[in-house]
Motif scaffolding. Structure first.
Motif, PDB file in Angstrom:
ATOM      1  N   GLY A 146       0.916  -1.092   0.193  1.00 53.22           N
ATOM      2  CA  GLY A 146      -0.286  -0.205   0.009  1.00 53.22           C
ATOM      3  C   GLY A 146       0.923   1.140   0.066  1.00 53.22           C
ATOM      4  N   LEU A 147       2.065   1.225   0.744  1.00 48.65           N
ATOM      5  CA  LEU A 147       2.840   2.277   0.820  1.00 48.65           C
ATOM      6  C   LEU A 147       3.669   2.565  -0.471  1.00 48.65           C
ATOM      7  CD1 LEU A 147       4.139   4.503   2.814  1.00 48.65           C
ATOM      8  CD2 LEU A 147       6.017   2.972   3.034  1.00 48.65           C
ATOM      9  N   LEU A 148       3.836   1.536  -1.231  1.00 47.00           N
ATOM     10  CA  LEU A 148       4.445   1.691  -2.472  1.00 47.00           C
ATOM     11  C   LEU A 148       3.371   2.097  -3.706  1.00 47.00           C
ATOM     12  CD1 LEU A 148       7.011   0.996  -4.560  1.00 47.00           C
ATOM     13  CD2 LEU A 148       5.893  -1.051  -4.884  1.00 47.00           C
ATOM     14  N   VAL A 149       2.264   1.766  -3.491  1.00 46.80           N
ATOM     15  CA  VAL A 149       1.101   2.334  -4.264  1.00 46.80           C
ATOM     16  C   VAL A 149       0.818   3.812  -4.115  1.00 46.80           C
ATOM     17  CG1 VAL A 149      -1.195   2.384  -4.994  1.00 46.80           C
ATOM     18  CG2 VAL A 149       0.089   0.244  -4.949  1.00 46.80           C
ATOM     19  N   MET A 169       1.720   9.814  -5.747  1.00 42.43           N
ATOM     20  CA  MET A 169       2.081  10.970  -5.227  1.00 42.43           C
ATOM     21  C   MET A 169       3.146  11.510  -6.214  1.00 42.43           C
ATOM     22  SD  MET A 169       0.539  12.068  -2.634  1.00 42.43           S
ATOM     23  CE  MET A 169       1.280  13.079  -1.735  1.00 42.43           C
ATOM     24  N   ALA A 170       3.962  10.552  -6.648  1.00 45.94           N
ATOM     25  CA  ALA A 170       4.970  10.984  -7.634  1.00 45.94           C
ATOM     26  C   ALA A 170       4.422  11.487  -9.021  1.00 45.94           C
ATOM     27  CB  ALA A 170       6.027   9.754  -7.871  1.00 45.94           C
ATOM     28  N   ALA A 171       3.488  10.380  -9.407  1.00 44.99           N
ATOM     29  CA  ALA A 171       2.875  10.771 -10.641  1.00 44.99           C
ATOM     30  C   ALA A 171       2.175  12.227 -10.760  1.00 44.99           C
ATOM     31  CB  ALA A 171       1.829   9.792 -10.928  1.00 44.99           C
ATOM     32  N   ILE A 172       1.711  12.625  -9.495  1.00 47.63           N
ATOM     33  CA  ILE A 172       1.030  13.841  -9.436  1.00 47.63           C
ATOM     34  C   ILE A 172       2.077  15.020  -9.486  1.00 47.63           C
ATOM     35  CG2 ILE A 172      -0.301  15.447  -7.843  1.00 47.63           C
ATOM     36  CD1 ILE A 172      -1.996  12.552  -7.292  1.00 47.63           C
ATOM     37  N   ALA A 173       3.053  14.622  -8.687  1.00 44.21           N
ATOM     38  CA  ALA A 173       3.926  15.861  -8.523  1.00 44.21           C
ATOM     39  C   ALA A 173       4.883  15.903  -9.694  1.00 44.21           C
ATOM     40  CB  ALA A 173       5.081  15.415  -7.535  1.00 44.21           C
ATOM     41  N   ILE A 174       4.916  15.315 -10.912  1.00 42.19           N
ATOM     42  CA  ILE A 174       5.793  15.496 -11.962  1.00 42.19           C
ATOM     43  C   ILE A 174       4.690  15.788 -13.033  1.00 42.19           C
ATOM     44  CG2 ILE A 174       7.733  13.842 -11.376  1.00 42.19           C
ATOM     45  CD1 ILE A 174       6.741  11.750 -13.065  1.00 42.19           C
TER      46      ILE A 174
END
Length: 148
Positions: A23-26, A31-36
């Motif tokens: 769950g943490l990995l997902v 969050m990384a996809a939103i930030a970039i």
């Protein structure tokens, strides 16, 4: 018996840890996809574009026959960019938002002397767009002024 019970408890903990890490990995990936995202779409980035919206805010219900007396200063003007931006009108009722992508926006106005009422205006921004907003022209505002 005790050994069997200890073995089952150990397996449960391993499963719980694996589920938590999955769950943490997902969540980190999302969050990384939103930030970039490109700056115009990113949630933490200021909007990027070449367009500017500027305008004047007036309330002609306050008009007393002297030009310029109906302009509203210190009103809060918000625009629905990601993230949302807010400014205040200056002493001549002017406001502006810079670096906007070309799009349709909603402006929300909160007057300094009517803090509970919000006025909503739609505007299309392309290049440098000027607009004159009169809260007296807002339909919800005018419904209160009609005499029956």
């Amino acid at each position: 018996m005790l050994k069997l019970l200890r073995n089952k408890v150990g397996k449960l903990r391993v499963k719980q840890v694996r589920r938590f890490l999955g769950g943490l990995l997902v969540m980190v990936t999302a969050m990384a996809a939103i930030a970039i995202q490109p700056p115009a779409m990113g949630l933490w980035n200021a909007p990027q574009g070449d367009s500017v919206i500027y305008g004047k805010l007036a309330d002609t219900h306050l008009w007393n026959g002297i030009p310029g007396k109906d302009l509203v200063h210190n009103a809060k003007v918000s625009i629905n960019t990601l993230p949302p931006q807010t400014t205040r009108t200056d002493e001549q009722g002017n406001f502006w938002f810079k670096n906007l992508p070309d799009a349709e926006y909603i402006l929300k106005v909160q007057l300094p002397y009517e803090s509970k009422k919000d006025y909503i205006f739609r505007t299309q921004v392309h290049g440098k767009t000027g607009t004159f907003l009169d809260v007296a022209m807002d339909e919800a505002h005018n419904l209160k002024e009609i005499d029956y």
